[in-house]
Design a protein around this motif. Structure first.
Motif, PDB file in Angstrom:
ATOM      1  N   LYS A 159       3.686   4.713  -3.091  1.00 38.03           N
ATOM      2  CA  LYS A 159       4.672   5.095  -2.069  1.00 38.03           C
ATOM      3  C   LYS A 159       4.118   6.063  -1.030  1.00 38.03           C
ATOM      4  N   ARG A 160       2.896   6.543  -1.253  1.00 31.38           N
ATOM      5  CA  ARG A 160       2.381   7.612  -0.381  1.00 31.38           C
ATOM      6  C   ARG A 160       2.132   7.165   1.054  1.00 31.38           C
ATOM      7  N   GLY A 161       1.689   5.912   1.236  1.00 32.72           N
ATOM      8  CA  GLY A 161       1.446   5.424   2.588  1.00 32.72           C
ATOM      9  C   GLY A 161       2.708   5.471   3.425  1.00 32.72           C
ATOM     10  N   SER A 162       3.806   4.987   2.855  1.00 33.36           N
ATOM     11  CA  SER A 162       5.088   4.974   3.562  1.00 33.36           C
ATOM     12  C   SER A 162       5.588   6.390   3.840  1.00 33.36           C
ATOM     13  N   ILE A 180       6.197  11.115   7.604  1.00 36.53           N
ATOM     14  CA  ILE A 180       5.766  12.459   8.004  1.00 36.53           C
ATOM     15  C   ILE A 180       5.009  12.377   9.331  1.00 36.53           C
ATOM     16  N   GLY A 181       4.184  11.332   9.451  1.00 38.69           N
ATOM     17  CA  GLY A 181       3.426  11.125  10.683  1.00 38.69           C
ATOM     18  C   GLY A 181       4.327  10.999  11.889  1.00 38.69           C
ATOM     19  N   PHE A 182       5.488  10.354  11.701  1.00 39.11           N
ATOM     20  CA  PHE A 182       6.450  10.237  12.808  1.00 39.11           C
ATOM     21  C   PHE A 182       6.823  11.624  13.329  1.00 39.11           C
ATOM     22  N   ALA A 183       7.168  12.528  12.396  1.00 42.16           N
ATOM     23  CA  ALA A 183       7.572  13.880  12.786  1.00 42.16           C
ATOM     24  C   ALA A 183       6.408  14.655  13.396  1.00 42.16           C
ATOM     25  N   MET A 184       5.218  14.533  12.773  1.00 40.30           N
ATOM     26  CA  MET A 184       4.049  15.284  13.238  1.00 40.30           C
ATOM     27  C   MET A 184       3.544  14.781  14.584  1.00 40.30           C
ATOM     28  N   VAL A 201       5.461   2.391  10.480  1.00 38.41           N
ATOM     29  CA  VAL A 201       5.053   0.977  10.352  1.00 38.41           C
ATOM     30  C   VAL A 201       3.644   0.881   9.791  1.00 38.41           C
ATOM     31  N   THR A 202       2.719   1.683  10.353  1.00 40.39           N
ATOM     32  CA  THR A 202       1.329   1.645   9.875  1.00 40.39           C
ATOM     33  C   THR A 202       1.222   2.226   8.466  1.00 40.39           C
ATOM     34  N   GLY A 203       2.148   3.141   8.103  1.00 39.16           N
ATOM     35  CA  GLY A 203       2.186   3.662   6.729  1.00 39.16           C
ATOM     36  C   GLY A 203       2.477   2.554   5.732  1.00 39.16           C
ATOM     37  N   ARG A 204       3.464   1.708   6.074  1.00 36.25           N
ATOM     38  CA  ARG A 204       3.790   0.568   5.200  1.00 36.25           C
ATOM     39  C   ARG A 204       2.660  -0.457   5.188  1.00 36.25           C
ATOM     40  N   MET A 205       2.002  -0.651   6.345  1.00 37.49           N
ATOM     41  CA  MET A 205       0.861  -1.577   6.423  1.00 37.49           C
ATOM     42  C   MET A 205      -0.285  -1.095   5.544  1.00 37.49           C
ATOM     43  N   TYR A 206      -0.464   0.234   5.486  1.00 41.26           N
ATOM     44  CA  TYR A 206      -1.517   0.785   4.623  1.00 41.26           C
ATOM     45  C   TYR A 206      -1.231   0.455   3.160  1.00 41.26           C
ATOM     46  N   ASP A 207       0.024   0.654   2.738  1.00 40.11           N
ATOM     47  CA  ASP A 207       0.397   0.346   1.346  1.00 40.11           C
ATOM     48  C   ASP A 207       0.122  -1.118   1.017  1.00 40.11           C
ATOM     49  N   LYS A 208       0.233  -1.988   2.021  1.00 41.27           N
ATOM     50  CA  LYS A 208       0.083  -3.434   1.804  1.00 41.27           C
ATOM     51  C   LYS A 208      -1.361  -3.914   1.942  1.00 41.27           C
ATOM     52  N   TYR A 209      -2.073  -3.433   2.984  1.00 35.62           N
ATOM     53  CA  TYR A 209      -3.390  -3.998   3.315  1.00 35.62           C
ATOM     54  C   TYR A 209      -4.576  -3.060   3.071  1.00 35.62           C
ATOM     55  N   GLY A 210      -4.338  -1.763   2.862  1.00 34.53           N
ATOM     56  CA  GLY A 210      -5.442  -0.826   2.710  1.00 34.53           C
ATOM     57  C   GLY A 210      -5.911  -0.279   4.053  1.00 34.53           C
ATOM     58  N   THR A 225      -4.418   7.807  12.152  1.00 32.16           N
ATOM     59  CA  THR A 225      -4.151   9.203  11.811  1.00 32.16           C
ATOM     60  C   THR A 225      -3.650   9.425  10.379  1.00 32.16           C
ATOM     61  N   MET A 226      -2.479   8.895  10.038  1.00 31.39           N
ATOM     62  CA  MET A 226      -1.932   9.121   8.697  1.00 31.39           C
ATOM     63  C   MET A 226      -2.620   8.272   7.618  1.00 31.39           C
ATOM     64  N   PRO A 227      -2.956   6.979   7.875  1.00 28.55           N
ATOM     65  CA  PRO A 227      -3.715   6.215   6.866  1.00 28.55           C
ATOM     66  C   PRO A 227      -5.036   6.885   6.485  1.00 28.55           C
ATOM     67  N   LEU A 228      -5.647   7.607   7.440  1.00 30.48           N
ATOM     68  CA  LEU A 228      -6.906   8.314   7.180  1.00 30.48           C
ATOM     69  C   LEU A 228      -6.708   9.374   6.104  1.00 30.48           C
ATOM     70  N   ASN A 229      -5.649  10.178   6.240  1.00 28.36           N
ATOM     71  CA  ASN A 229      -5.344  11.208   5.240  1.00 28.36           C
ATOM     72  C   ASN A 229      -5.008  10.588   3.889  1.00 28.36           C
TER      73      ASN A 229
END
Length: 481
Positions: A133-136, A141-145, A319-328, A374-378
């Motif tokens: 769940k961390r990617g999402s 969080i990335g949205f706010a930051m 959106v990219t957070g969810r993509m990270y959870d799915k695709y890496g 940005t957020m997928p990197l972290n």
């Protein structure tokens, strides 16, 4: 994970932490389009006024290595509320600054608060949420930051244009007070504290080492790279930082646990983080300078140009957070860096007739690219570490990010200053045909183009590194619990 923390408590905890993080991030980029105004108000040069940004990141960079210790020693509530009080005190001092030194001191105090919040937030995520769940969550969080720096340039430009620059700080004060009240009422502690001992020598070495490196890079723009002060500062900084790193490797309880670099994915994400952060922070300062000094746009117009791209960046983050959870991470990094390369190439030939709309579209392309990284990197870096190294990984990540941003800004501003001076000397030969004002504007435009060519090279290097990322998600076995 603390079983006493319910889903509702998690959400409340996150909302309070994100609110504080939003204000810290907003404050960090709020002054970028006001730099030219500060140069006039306080009669200082570009190399000096740059310290409002560089100095802020330097304090962050010095403080962040200590956050791993602070998060062991003090509770979530204590750290968060303390950081908010530093932000409040710094804002109050800046609001009533009578000279540049007072303004810079206030910024440094603000930076103490900001330096604690982001590593604290990242570590709390590791405690509260499972791997899948961390990617999402990071995306949210990335949205706010990202939304904070999205509105900061426009907000700053509007305030500077139609009100006093002091309202940049006065306006923060009631918002910070609201977050402090919410924290006292709703914030709960995550994890357990321990009476660990602070390694004073390591703190001293990190402060001198990082501080000297940054001072050397930042001074190069005004003093020149052949200046004894510049060379001495950089050499001392490198030597002392090396001693700091050696001490951390040998210590049983390091201030900053560098064993995180034994994990290949974490090391790769850190290197990409350096390059992307250099590009991102440098662009946030370089573009307003081009718009205001080279094209005579107002601070508000410069801030308005940055708004659409940054808003798109913020909305794409979940959106990219969810993509990270799915695709890496790898496909996201490659996609994002291709967008960044296109955006940098598009401004390597700036002229006096480059349209406002063209620059806005180019900035949107840059921000789309950053949203994939940005957020997928972290997330990718921290997921590769065992749970016990989470706080150290977060501290290392943010140390790297702050120093890369500061050094990147300093290096790009050095390139800009040197190239602008060089073009001014060439154009001076035609002084009979152009006015001194036009000469300065043209030299500034050419200097900006050269700086973006340098940033294009950094983008290409980051893309090359992203191909070394594994095709599938890498998760530490100890981190899956």
């Amino acid at each position: 994970m603390d079983k006493q923390i319910t889903e509702t408590n998690r959400k409340v905890l996150l909302v309070v932490l994100i609110a504080g993080c939003f204000l810290s991030t907003l404050n960090q980029t709020l002054l970028n389009v006001a730099m030219s105004d500060f140069m006039d108000v306080f009669a200082v040069k570009a190399a000096t006024v740059q310290w409002l940004s560089t100095g802020f990141m330097l304090v962050n960079g010095i403080l962040v290595p200590i956050t791993a210790f602070l998060m062991k020693r003090f509770s979530t509530r204590q750290l968060f509320i303390s950081s908010m009080f530093f932000l409040l005190a710094g804002s109050a001092l800046c609001a009533c600054a009578m000279n540049f030194g007072m303004l810079l001191t206030g910024r440094m105090i603000q930076a103490i608060g900001a330096g604690i919040i982001i590593p604290l937030l990242m570590t709390v995520i590791l405690y509260l949420y499972p791997i899948e769940k961390r990617g999402s969550v990071m995306g949210t969080i990335g949205f706010a930051m990202i939304f904070a720096p999205a509105i900061a340039p426009t907000l700053s430009g509007f305030i500077v244009e139609y009100y006093s620059w002091r309202w940049l700080f006065i306006g923060l004060i009631p918002l910070v007070l609201i977050v402090i009240i919410l924290a006292f009422k709703y914030l709960m502690n995550v994890g357990e504290t321990a009476r660990t001992k602070l390694d004073i020598l390591s703190v001293f070495l990190s402060t001198i080492g990082f501080g000297s490196i940054l001072f050397g890079f930042s001074s190069a723009g005004s003093k020149g790279w052949d200046s004894p002060i510049v060379l001495t500062a950089i050499i001392i900084g490198l030597i002392v930082t090396t001693l700091f790193c050696l001490r951390q490797v040998k210590s049983d309880e390091p201030l900053l646990n560098l064993s995180v670099f034994k994990y290949k994915v974490f090391t790769l994400t850190s290197l990409i983080n350096v390059l992307v952060t250099m590009i991102m922070y440098a662009d946030l300062i370089l573009l307003p300078i081009y718009l205001q000094d080279g094209r005579s746009f107002t601070a508000f117009e410069a801030g308005l140009l940055l708004l659409p791209g940054a808003v798109i960046n913020a909305f794409l983050s979940p959106v990219t957070g969810r993509m990270y959870d799915k695709y890496g991470a790898r496909p996201l990094f490659i996609t994002g860096l291709l967008f960044i390369i296109i955006s940098m190439w598009g401004v390597t030939d700036l002229t006096e007739s480059t349209t406002y709309l063209y620059l806005m579209i180019r900035t949107v392309i840059l921000r789309i690219g950053l949203s994939f990284i940005t957020m997928p990197l972290n997330t990718a870096g921290l997921n590769a570490l065992p749970r016990e190294l989470g706080s150290h990984g977060s501290a290392v990540n943010n140390t790297v990010r702050q120093l890369a941003g500061a050094v990147g800004t300093a290096v790009v501003m050095t390139v800009y200053s040197i190239q602008t001076a060089s073009h001014a000397a060439e154009l001076a030969k035609e002084a009979g045909r152009i006015s001194s004002g036009q000469l300065a504007k043209s030299a500034s435009i050419f200097g900006s183009s050269d700086s973006y060519l340098f940033m294009l090279v950094l983008s290409a290097a980051a893309l090359a590194l992203s191909f070394a990322m594994p095709k599938k998600k890498v998760v530490s076995k100890q981190n899956q619990s």
